[in-house]
Design a protein around this motif. Sequence first.
Motif, PDB file in Angstrom:
ATOM      1  N   THR A 444       0.667  -1.173   0.054  1.00 47.63           N
ATOM      2  CA  THR A 444       0.273   0.038  -0.030  1.00 47.63           C
ATOM      3  C   THR A 444       0.809   1.254   0.079  1.00 47.63           C
ATOM      4  N   SER A 445       2.326   1.057  -0.377  1.00 43.54           N
ATOM      5  CA  SER A 445       3.054   2.427  -0.493  1.00 43.54           C
ATOM      6  C   SER A 445       4.338   2.045  -1.086  1.00 43.54           C
ATOM      7  N   SER A 446       4.962   2.964  -1.603  1.00 44.99           N
ATOM      8  CA  SER A 446       6.428   2.956  -2.018  1.00 44.99           C
ATOM      9  C   SER A 446       7.371   2.481  -1.254  1.00 44.99           C
ATOM     10  N   ALA A 447       7.112   2.913   0.148  1.00 48.99           N
ATOM     11  CA  ALA A 447       7.997   2.606   1.173  1.00 48.99           C
ATOM     12  C   ALA A 447       7.976   1.150   1.795  1.00 48.99           C
ATOM     13  N   ILE A 448       6.904   0.823   1.771  1.00 51.62           N
ATOM     14  CA  ILE A 448       6.414  -0.904   2.209  1.00 51.62           C
ATOM     15  C   ILE A 448       7.152  -1.540   0.857  1.00 51.62           C
ATOM     16  N   ALA A 449       6.860  -1.150  -0.381  1.00 45.48           N
ATOM     17  CA  ALA A 449       7.415  -1.874  -1.565  1.00 45.48           C
ATOM     18  C   ALA A 449       9.085  -1.884  -1.315  1.00 45.48           C
ATOM     19  N   ARG A 450       9.823  -0.979  -1.005  1.00 43.72           N
ATOM     20  CA  ARG A 450      11.173  -1.025  -0.893  1.00 43.72           C
ATOM     21  C   ARG A 450      11.539  -1.954   0.344  1.00 43.72           C
ATOM     22  N   SER A 451      10.811  -1.799   1.304  1.00 46.08           N
ATOM     23  CA  SER A 451      11.092  -2.549   2.585  1.00 46.08           C
ATOM     24  C   SER A 451      10.987  -4.084   2.360  1.00 46.08           C
ATOM     25  N   LEU A 452       9.727  -4.474   1.359  1.00 44.16           N
ATOM     26  CA  LEU A 452       9.686  -5.819   1.208  1.00 44.16           C
ATOM     27  C   LEU A 452      10.676  -6.493   0.338  1.00 44.16           C
ATOM     28  N   ALA A 453      11.106  -5.596  -0.744  1.00 44.33           N
ATOM     29  CA  ALA A 453      12.180  -5.878  -1.413  1.00 44.33           C
ATOM     30  C   ALA A 453      13.478  -6.388  -0.658  1.00 44.33           C
ATOM     31  N   ALA A 454      13.979  -5.546   0.402  1.00 44.81           N
ATOM     32  CA  ALA A 454      15.146  -5.618   1.048  1.00 44.81           C
ATOM     33  C   ALA A 454      14.809  -6.659   2.090  1.00 44.81           C
ATOM     34  N   MET A 455      13.672  -7.283   2.485  1.00 48.28           N
ATOM     35  CA  MET A 455      13.694  -8.136   3.439  1.00 48.28           C
ATOM     36  C   MET A 455      13.517  -9.419   2.655  1.00 48.28           C
ATOM     37  N   PHE A 456      12.948  -9.733   1.577  1.00 45.77           N
ATOM     38  CA  PHE A 456      12.461 -10.936   0.833  1.00 45.77           C
ATOM     39  C   PHE A 456      13.401 -11.310  -0.428  1.00 45.77           C
ATOM     40  N   SER A 457      13.799 -10.222  -0.930  1.00 45.03           N
ATOM     41  CA  SER A 457      14.657 -10.241  -2.192  1.00 45.03           C
ATOM     42  C   SER A 457      13.989 -11.084  -3.010  1.00 45.03           C
ATOM     43  N   GLU A 458      14.407 -12.079  -3.590  1.00 47.22           N
ATOM     44  CA  GLU A 458      14.004 -12.845  -4.965  1.00 47.22           C
ATOM     45  C   GLU A 458      12.721 -13.597  -4.676  1.00 47.22           C
TER      46      GLU A 458
END
Length: 512
Positions: A444-458
């Motif tokens: 629900t936000s760009s900040a969440i998108a970036r954090s998810l990418a950092a946490m879970f990667s591929e």
Amino acid sequence: MQNTNKPVIGKIYLVGAGPGDPGLITLRGVDCLRRADVVLYDYLVNPQILHHARANAELICLGHHGHTRIWSQDEINQRLIELARQGKTAVRLKGGDPAVFARGAEEVESLVQHGIPFEIVPGITAALAAGSCAGIPITHRDFASAVALVTGQEHPDKPRSSLDYEALARFPGTLVFYMGVTTAEMWTAALIAAGKSPATPAAIVRRCSLPDQQTILCKLGEVPGRLVGKVRPPVIVIVGEVTTLAPTLGWFEKRPLFGVTVMVARPAEQAAGLANQLAELGARVLLQPAIEISDPPDWSPVDSALSRIDEFDWLVFSSANGVRFLLDRLLATGRDMRALGRVKLAAIGPGTTDELAKYHLTTDLQPDQFRAEALATALSEGAAGKQFLLARASRGREVLAEELRAAGGHVEQIVVYSSSDVQTPDEENSRLLAAGQIDWIAVTSSAIARSLAAMFSEDLRKSRLVSISPVTSATFRELGFEPTAEANEYTMNGVIAAIVRARGAVGNAPAT
């Protein structure tokens, strides 16, 4: 003269937690949990129900088959007595109803023997829940005017069975068997030998009322083959003509998101609304906050702006968080909403407008499209010479301030809350995502998108991503991920609608 040495005795509450859905515990049960010093619970109790307990309450699981040692009944009885003698208020939390195949009577008898005060709080037992959730009314004016609840597991020390299978075979109504998975061959054979037709309609209902509820319709003679070694407890088996109504009356498993697992990545304190709506549609919901929201590092700029609020023409909110943190700060400094009497209020979308309404404030402007560009466009007309106060997060896009300044407005920005990334995901969520067992992740936000990418990667590629807006989708693309779906309306309802719409298009195929 009063005896001041008389020991203080606590009280024990035997509380039925219901069949599994955390919403199906009674209000009295919740009240007991909120007052308990100690909660002793069965492993089949939904962990969400434990959230009703006080933060400092001691929570004791009484064992989990295959994971930890199972407490004996004598150990449970003794612990309840000890807690009461210590003056504690304790809840003995049981799945279903304490009086239906839950050994509640043994615990109560022990409490009575030792003079311990107690109360029994009923719960919804599985047979009744199946009637509501599997579309099987266990009584029906045409098919069954009586119902019998039968154990599939009698006490092993009994010299002989106390069940009269001939009477059960003749019983003019519905039979509901509890705890009959491993003994299915025995009790079905006994029923059939006693005269019950093997063609009698039956239903196997597993994990009743939960998002992964399973209903298998069959015949009595087919139950062992459909059950033993194939379906794990908790299970009940319903035998009788009423089970033929399930295809018509069943609703639970027909909900649009039934069987779908959705991870909600919003901050913990904001996840409930979206999570509840998804659950209402049948989804299994996992909570995985990707960002944390907290006070700004320094309230001084906020306090300064609020002390000069009459200087501004517009107070602009780009999130519900901004509303809550700013207005709570206003109240904390000894003022109230009258301080905003002169300034006009702008909100980026309906969620922000709704948050303002909680403070009895009416929004003067909300754009038709719920994004910063649309809000800037709506405010830019007549912005020249106007004073704008923007309540914002510690990070985010500058488009709103830039466009208002370009339109001739005077802009002051204040950070009213901090947004930081969650560094470590929940272990179980990580495991499920890596195994491809999460169908959707709601972002629900760009900040969440970036954090998810950092946490879970591929591992993010093993689930489908649903984005709240084109801006959030663009952020994902910058990170190398393509959202499967995007909300048409940039709200929580829009996110849900996007999942339902995409699910209709892709069917029930697993995420890739």
